[in-house]
Write an enzyme that holds these catalytic residues in place. Structure first.
Site, PDB file in Angstrom:
ATOM      1  N   ASP A  64      -6.311  -3.698  -0.231  1.00 45.99           N
ATOM      2  CA  ASP A  64      -6.257  -3.598   1.228  1.00 45.99           C
ATOM      3  C   ASP A  64      -7.687  -3.628   1.782  1.00 45.99           C
ATOM      4  O   ASP A  64      -8.030  -2.890   2.709  1.00 45.99           O
ATOM      5  CB  ASP A  64      -5.516  -2.338   1.681  1.00 45.99           C
ATOM      6  CG  ASP A  64      -5.075  -2.416   3.148  1.00 45.99           C
ATOM      7  OD1 ASP A  64      -5.303  -3.464   3.781  1.00 45.99           O
ATOM      8  OD2 ASP A  64      -4.527  -1.417   3.647  1.00 45.99           O
ATOM      9  N   HIS A 105       0.785  -1.240   0.000  1.00 42.68           N
ATOM     10  CA  HIS A 105       0.000   0.000   0.000  1.00 42.68           C
ATOM     11  C   HIS A 105       0.823   1.300   0.000  1.00 42.68           C
ATOM     12  O   HIS A 105       0.752   2.101   0.941  1.00 42.68           O
ATOM     13  CB  HIS A 105      -1.010   0.012   1.135  1.00 42.68           C
ATOM     14  CG  HIS A 105      -0.542  -0.509   2.465  1.00 42.68           C
ATOM     15  ND1 HIS A 105       0.618  -0.089   3.091  1.00 42.68           N
ATOM     16  CD2 HIS A 105      -1.106  -1.421   3.309  1.00 42.68           C
ATOM     17  CE1 HIS A 105       0.742  -0.710   4.258  1.00 42.68           C
ATOM     18  NE2 HIS A 105      -0.295  -1.526   4.399  1.00 42.68           N
TER      19      HIS A 105
END
Length: 422
Positions: free
Chosen positions: A303, A230
């Site tokens: 995510d 991320h």
């Protein structure tokens, strides 16, 4: 058993295919791709649709075991299928933590018959506490393919280094949550203009950047691979770019919200826009987009982090995280393809081909003999994200109410249709 997809635009970058064709599926495998194919089995007319290898989301929180009021393995895989995701990597911050063979086996057993393939990332340290390493060989033997303490960084650098050195020998991938917890210091949103305006404690970009620099330094020093999770900041993009130029074995992902939304969304004080790493500035969004364009960022992962509505009701007290599997492809099409930043086949690489390669799993291809995991996509259909029509248990999407372009019409797993749009 046969299935025939007729007249699709087949886009399979791993196989060099980008043309109109039929796809014949037999016994769960791709049997043939070509023109004027025929079959006595089920026929799906795909005129005007793109056929791509099923998406591979290498960063998903299924919340199972232990937090199944938010999501469970079966509901998470239903959400995956609705977004064209046929393979996903489940993160280890479950209850109990996925730090033992029994929990790995529980996840894999429960995933049998689910609407997507579930792969497991086991934890590097017991309980995600960075106090004691796990038995990586035992976790691999139980079926785990990835290693991470995601949800937290591995604070003990030696344990992380040891895992990074052993993982390639075991055929596993280290996926690293990069964050300096001392710099983050319990912040809630990006440190900057918006945090000051709201009077909310911020997380400096340096918290992510220092973590990214540490993981890259370890990979360079030991000449071993690492995958950075991320990425959200311009400096982390620059660090990964520089490392790749130097030949460091680093790959990296970003998430759809980091190339489409900024910290200004937080002015609404809606906790569905709170995640970690947090939404950043317009400059960071531009850098993420450039990183996707030039190949610095290899993958787009979601995510996916479900939370119950009551948990997200209080802006300050809510846990971090947003869901994303049902919207990820559409956000990519809307913000990257339709804007001319990336051609569609490059988006498919970042959402299917590259993550499959990084994880070393059998996915990301429509080659003859490969598993028939296929998404049929309408690149031009516009649709509005209605949280009441989502397929997972939780509704905490930052894209709620937005009109997106590009929609998954059908998802096929092992030759069987597991999702059809209304």
């Amino acid at each position: 058993m046969e299935l025939l997809i007729k007249n699709a635009r087949v886009v399979s970058p791993a196989d060099g295919i980008n043309s109109k064709a039929d796809i014949l599926v037999r016994d769960g495998k791709i049997a043939a791709i070509g023109e004027n194919l025929s079959s006595d089995g089920e026929v799906i007319g795909a005129d005007g649709l793109y056929a791509i290898p099923g998406l591979v989301d290498m960063h998903v929180h299924l919340r199972d075991p232990g937090q199944t009021h938010k999501e469970d393995i079966l509901s998470g895989c239903r959400a995956a299928a609705a977004g064209g995701v046929t393979s996903l990597l489940a993160m280890p911050n479950t209850s109990p933590v996925t730090d033992n063979p029994e929990t790995v086996k529980y996840i894999l057993d429960k995933a049998k018959g689910a609407d997507a393939r579930v792969y497991v990332a086991a934890s590097i340290t017991k309980g995600l506490k960075s106090k004691e390493p796990t038995d990586l060989a035992a976790l691999k033997a139980a079926g785990a393919v990835g290693l991470s303490d995601d949800g937290r960084p591995v604070e003990n650098t030696k344990y992380l280094s040891d895992a990074m050195k052993l993982a390639p020998k075991l055929g596993m991938t280290v996926v690293a949550h990069c964050e300096d917890l001392f710099l983050a210091d319990g912040g809630k949103i990006n440190q900057g203009e918006v945090s000051e305006k709201l009077g909310v404690k911020g997380i400096p970009a340096a918290a992510e950047d220092c973590g990214t620099a540490r993981e890259i330094a370890l990979a360079a020093a030991e000449n071993v691979p690492v995958h950075i999770c991320h990425v959200s900041t311009k400096t982390s993009v620059a660090l990964v770019r520089d490392a790749k130029r130097r030949g460091v074995k680093v790959t990296a992902e970003t998430a759809p919200h980091y190339f489409s939304l900024t910290e200004k969304e937080l002015l609404s004080r809606d906790a569905d826009f709170r995640m970690n790493p947090p939404l950043r500035t317009a400059e960071d969004v531009e850098a993420i987009t450039e990183g996707l364009l030039d190949g610095t960022l290899d993958c787009i992962a979601t995510d996916h982090a479900p939370h119950a509505p009551e948990e997200k009701a209080d802006f300050a007290a809510a846990p971090n995280g947003s869901i994303g599997m049902e919207t990820s492809l559409a956000v990519g099409i809307t913000y990257l393809v339709k804007t001319g930043i990336l051609p569609f086949d490059e988006l498919v690489k970042k959402m299917s081909v590259n993550p499959a390669k990084i994880l070393g799993i059998s996915a990301g291809t429509l080659s003859v003999g490969a598993p028939a995991d296929i998404a049929l996509v309408d690149l031009d259909e516009k649709w509005t994200v209605d949280v009441e029509k989502l397929h997972g248990k939780s509704k905490n999407t930052p894209f709620k109410g937005m009109t997106l372009t590009g929609r998954v019409r059908k998802t096929i797993l092992d030759g069987s249709v597991v999702y059809s749009a209304e």
